[in-house]
Enzyme design. Structure first.
Site, mmCIF file in Angstrom:
data_model
loop_
_atom_site.group_PDB
_atom_site.id
_atom_site.type_symbol
_atom_site.label_atom_id
_atom_site.label_comp_id
_atom_site.label_asym_id
_atom_site.label_seq_id
_atom_site.Cartn_x
_atom_site.Cartn_y
_atom_site.Cartn_z
ATOM 1 C CG HIS A 20 29.359 55.605 132.655
ATOM 2 N ND1 HIS A 20 28.204 56.000 133.541
ATOM 3 C CD2 HIS A 20 29.902 56.445 132.025
ATOM 4 C CE1 HIS A 20 27.973 57.212 133.192
ATOM 5 N NE2 HIS A 20 29.256 57.908 132.570
ATOM 6 C CE LYS A 76 17.775 45.103 134.302
ATOM 7 N NZ LYS A 76 18.110 46.321 135.071
ATOM 8 N NE ARG A 77 20.326 47.915 124.127
ATOM 9 C CZ ARG A 77 21.008 48.543 123.176
ATOM 10 N NH1 ARG A 77 20.767 49.823 123.091
ATOM 11 N NH2 ARG A 77 21.873 47.887 122.330
ATOM 12 C CE LYS A 126 22.331 45.773 130.864
ATOM 13 N NZ LYS A 126 22.257 46.752 131.900
ATOM 14 C CE LYS A 185 15.517 56.193 135.064
ATOM 15 N NZ LYS A 185 15.739 55.567 133.759
#
Ligand code: NBG
Length: 934
Positions: free
Chosen positions: A412, A610-611, A616, A725
């Site tokens: 992952h 998100k985290r 990110k 999503k």
């Protein structure tokens, strides 16, 4: 009957026979169930138990109410003086669990009777989110529950809000596992999830003075009405101790692991109902309890309090989820958690395999397989070897052959900080037998490689499970590859990086050995049941209305049918209305939780949830927000009025030990304070940090987005799943060419996305240039950075100020062999600004915006987990469809004279009634009910 998307009967019309469709109690199918008890010679009194269990609970409003009230009185022992909505929630939950237990038991009996191949999904995280609505939807009984509750004065939607989120995961990896379970059940695969029943899930995030404060998530505080405690399903798990060798009666050398500590793993089952099927699968979670042995000794020595301490020590193992996302922490307790759950799981699965008498071990790979969700459960590979060799007495080669066929591994992430390595000495101390087995596995594997390739020194050292050095380390990813049949990444670009950057030597080796397909891709997905139907009922109804049925919930590619209506102003209007309602709902949530007013009518909602992680790049988002603010400030009021109004909404948890991520949260909150209170601009631009992002909040947040940000440095985000999503819910993506964004763009078209930034193959070169000092920073970004460093967003808080300066200086400081901007924010900033300008331009043209949004959502068919799980099922697990026949049609049902069962109807090969069987009639159903009451 005319189609009305808001009427309950449509769903009855559209879906095949299901529980709610049957008007009375239905006999249960008893595939192979308790056969001994059906023996005509068996004790008649025992038989009576099974006869009493013969009927399913009725799906009608009256039966539902009786079920709820029974639990009010007999489970909760509530009286009229002690009954509030909370009690009603719990009684309702118990009544739903009753129904889940029926289908769960019968599904499992069916799997056993058919002796199907089973797959076990091993994961340290399952981020389930709330269960109630999902269970009602999947059991196809939501409308009747709504009526039943309304009739006794309760609102079902309000009850949903009473459920505490089960949050046994950090982020995407855990949520993916939860979406997978929904699809596994829906696709009728005989898969069970296995994990840990943490007492504390991911912490609750509160924001105090702009900073994250963590609160423990004691989610079991009001007990968990969804689980089934199994005090009878326990396994012993050993830690520490030592290994003896001895000769068995055949003179073979054997190993015996003894001593140390023993804890017990106790099972808790969480039924997972499929959608539009009678199948319900299981998520089995283990709780650590004290092993009987040491309890007993301490007690006998009169050391009662010591015995209690031991209990606490044992329970500590399953007490708390490690709160890191995409970062590995080499703590002994974490390794204990990994081994604890894996040891109990493999024992449980082998016991199930052996239950059928006379089985040969050769059958194992055709009946059992395991999926390792990342490297976290990789210790399962040597554990399987231990059980097969030391306990079952197989020889080494046979055990290894079976193990390698049974395991599969999903990678992952390619981030180095997330790749697990355990010090060999720690494994030796905690799991001495496993260290010996790992030695053997590694030695034999390297011998194999040498045999094929000769002594290829550097390659061998890269393929070895051991990383040599001052501290010898065990590379779990290498062990997972060596011990697995298939290895997969989670999006096309990521699976290529797994091959190219992580395991190139393995790829070559297996290719040469005739296994070119060992490395595969399975792109992630999300379940449309939760993420559209539960999260966004308005949109779900719109889809069903325009597509003429709700079949898209199982065949998501049907959404494409919407594209035919793109030019319909009626569709466009409905689409805009649904979005508006969702934005109003989120606006209320934000008012309640952040006390900030937004304007859902006129503002574009720009969301990044998100985290919090440097890769990110929430920081580049913050930079852009500041830049936008400065631009607005410089404008005349007249010009400001021509701008698109934006609400920038950010949310996500930082790992408690991740200082930089916590500083980013503080910065974001401070930006909000400055912007939201500036009378010149606050009407045009707001910035909000939304606290405690979790699954249930996501269900409110995601449907409200106009755009969402998925802006990781190319090559760092393995897939991402919230990107999917958002688009399904009609939000467009501002994003980089990373993870699943790449495939979303392929499916939806580049005109539906605002893509920017360096491409993955360019990133290394950019970093190199930066190191050499050849790294320009645009004037716009310099202005932003200067403002932060000057204290504009520090608000007189010296500590925050020095943290902010630290953030900026690190990024600015490149050259002289040092690259502070590892995630290339400076490089990507100008193109990010452009992408944001394109957003504004399109948003000004509302008709085009809406059409783009419809087109994007309609093109998301690929990204259902039904597609992902079908790929796992076919390519990796080789599973057959194991759909349990409808109870009223099953040839194995115990009673045959019930609702619409026609004993003369021809049977299909499998014994099920032919498709299109008669609809149930009230008359026979009543008959069945009477029988049940008798
Ligand atoms: C995460 C990735 C995401 C991905 C999920 C699910 C880990 C180790 N990896 O990009 O960062 O969507 O896994 O595959 O948590």
């Amino acid at each position: 009957m005319a189609f009305d998307p808001h009427a309950d009967h449509n769903f009855e019309m559209m879906r095949k026979a299901s529980f709610s469709k049957l008007t009375g109690a239905v006999p249960r199918d008893m595939a192979g169930m308790h056969q001994k008890d059906f023996d005509p010679n068996a004790d008649a009194k025992r038989n009576k138990i099974w006869q009493l269990m013969e009927y399913y609970l009725g799906p009608d409003v009256g039966s539902i109410q009786r079920g709820i009230v029974n639990h009010v009185e007999y489970t909760l022992a509530a009286t009229r003086f002690s009954f509030a909505t909370e009690e009603c929630y719990r009684a309702t939950a118990f009544s739903i669990r009753d129904r889940l237990i029926e289908t769960f038991n019968d599904t499992n009996e069916f799997f056993t009777a058919k002796d199907v191949k089973r797959c076990y999904y091993l994961s340290l995280e399952f981020l389930l989110g709330r269960a109630m609505q999902n269970a009602l939807v999947n059991l196809d009984i939501e409308p009747n529950y709504k009526k039943a509750l309304a009739d006794i004065g309760y609102n079902l939607e309000e009850l949903y809000e009473h459920e505490h989120d089960p949050a046994l995961g950090n982020g995407g990896l855990g949520r993916l596992a939860a979406c997978f379970l929904d699809s596994m059940a829906t696709l009728n695969y005989a898969v069970w999830g296995y994990g840990i029943r943490y007492t504390y899930g991911i912490f609750e995030q509160k924001i105090v003075e702009g900073r994250q404060v963590e609160h423990p998530d004691y989610w079991l505080v009001t007990a968990n009405p969804w689980e089934i405690e199994r005090p009878d399903v326990t396994y012993a798990v050993r830690f520490y101790g030592h290994v003896d060798t001895y000769k068995d009666d055949k003179g073979r050398e054997r190993h015996r692991w003894t001593g140390g500590e023993i804890v017990q793993a106790m099972a808790y089952d969480n039924p997972i109902p499929g959608f539009d099927t009678y199948n319900t699968i299981n998520l089995r979670l283990w709780k650590a309890c004290p092993g009987k042995e040491f309890d007993f000794h301490a007690f006998n020595r009169g050391q009662f309090l010591d015995a209690v301490k031991e209990r606490q020590r044992a329970e500590y193992i399953s007490a708390v989820l490690y709160p890191n996302d995409n970062t590995w922490e080499g703590k002994e307790l974490r390794l204990k958690q990994q081994y604890f759950f894996v040891c109990a799981t493999i024992q449980d699965c082998l016991r199930r395999f052996k239950k059928k008498e006379g089985r040969s071990w050769d059958e194992l790979p055709s009946k059992v397989c395991f999926q390792l969700n990342d490297t976290h459960p990789t210790i399962a590979i040597p554990e399987m070897m231990r059980l097969l060799i030391d306990i079952e007495g197989l020889d080494w080669d046979k055990a290894w052959d079976l193990t390698r066929q049974c395991f599969n591994y999903t990678n992952h992430t390619v981030l180095p900080e997330a790749l697990e390595k355990w010090p060999a000495h720690l494994i030796e101390k905690l799991l001495p037998r496993h260290l010996l087995l790992i030695n053997d596995i590694n030695y034999k594997f390297l011998c194999e490689v040498r045999e094929s390739w000769g002594d290829v020194g550097e390659k061998l050292s890269k393929m070895s499970i051991y990383q040599e050095g001052y501290e010898k380390m065990i590379r779990m990813a290498n062990m997972a590859v060596i011990g697995s049949n298939k290895v997969n990444g989670v999006a096309a670009i990521h699976s290529e990086l797994v091959k190219k950057d992580l395991f190139p030597e393995f790829v070559d080796y297996y290719k040469a050995k005739g296994q070119p397909d060992k490395f595969v891709n399975v792109t992630n997905g999300v379940t449309p049941r939760r993420w559209i139907h539960c999260a966004n009922r308005g949109l779900s109804n719109l889809f069903s209305e325009w597509l003429g049925s709700d079949s898209w919930l199982k065949e998501l590619t049907m959404l494409q049918g919407l594209v035919n209506h793109l030019d319909s102003t009626e569709l466009q209007k409905q689409w805009a209305d649904v979005k508006k309602q969702n934005k109003v709902k989120l606006t209320k949530w934000i008012k309640l939780n952040c006390d900030i007013d937004l304007d859902p009518e006129n503002m574009l909602f720009d969301i990044q949830v998100k985290r919090i992680h440097e890769y990110k790049r929430q920081l580049i988002n913050c930079f852009y927000i500041i830049h936008r603010y400065f631009k607005l400030k410089k404008m005349s009021p007249g010009d400001r009025d021509k701008q698109v109004k934006r609400a920038c909404l950010i949310g996500g948890k930082a790992a408690p030990g991740y200082a930089v991520a916590k500083t980013i949260i503080k910065l974001c909150n401070n930006i909000g304070l400055v912007l939201n209170n500036d009378p010149d601009t606050s009407k045009y631009l707001k910035c909000v940090f939304m606290p405690n992002y979790n699954v249930s909040n996501a269900q409110t947040i995601i449907p409200a987005s106009d755009i969402s940000q998925h802006i990781s440095t190319a090559g760092t985000e393995a897939s991402g799943t919230s990107n999917m999503k958002f688009v399904m819910n009609g939000g467009l993506i501002v994003g980089t060419m990373d993870g699943a964004n790449v495939e979303i763009r392929e499916e939806c078209g580049e005109d539906t996305m605002f893509i920017f930034g360096a491409l993955e193959p360019e990133v290394a070169g950019i970093r190199e240039k930066a190191k050499n000092g050849n790294y320009p920073i645009s004037a716009e970004l310099r202005e932003v950075m200067d403002a932060i460093v000057s204290g504009k967003f520090s608000l007189g808080d010296g500590e925050a100020h020095s943290e902010f300066v630290g953030l900026i200086e690190k990024i600015r400081n490149n050259g002289g062999g040092y690259n502070g901007d590892f995630y290339i924010l400076c490089h990507d900033f100008p193109s990010y600004c452009k992408a944001n300008e394109q957003v504004d331009a399109l948003y000004k043209d509302q008709t085009n915006w809406i059409k783009t949004s419809i087109k994007a959502a309609a093109s998301m068919g690929k990204f259902t987990t039904d597609r992902s799980i079908k790929e796992y099922g076919q390519i990796i697990w080789k599973l057959e469809d194991a759909e349990r026949p409808a109870p009223d049609q099953s040839p194995m049902a115990r009673v045959r004279s019930f609702a619409n069962f026609d004993p003369n109807a021809p049977k299909t090969a499998t014994g099920a009634a032919p498709p299109g069987g008669a609809a149930p009639t009230a008359g026979t159903a009543t008959n069945a009910t009477e029988k049940a009451a008798a």
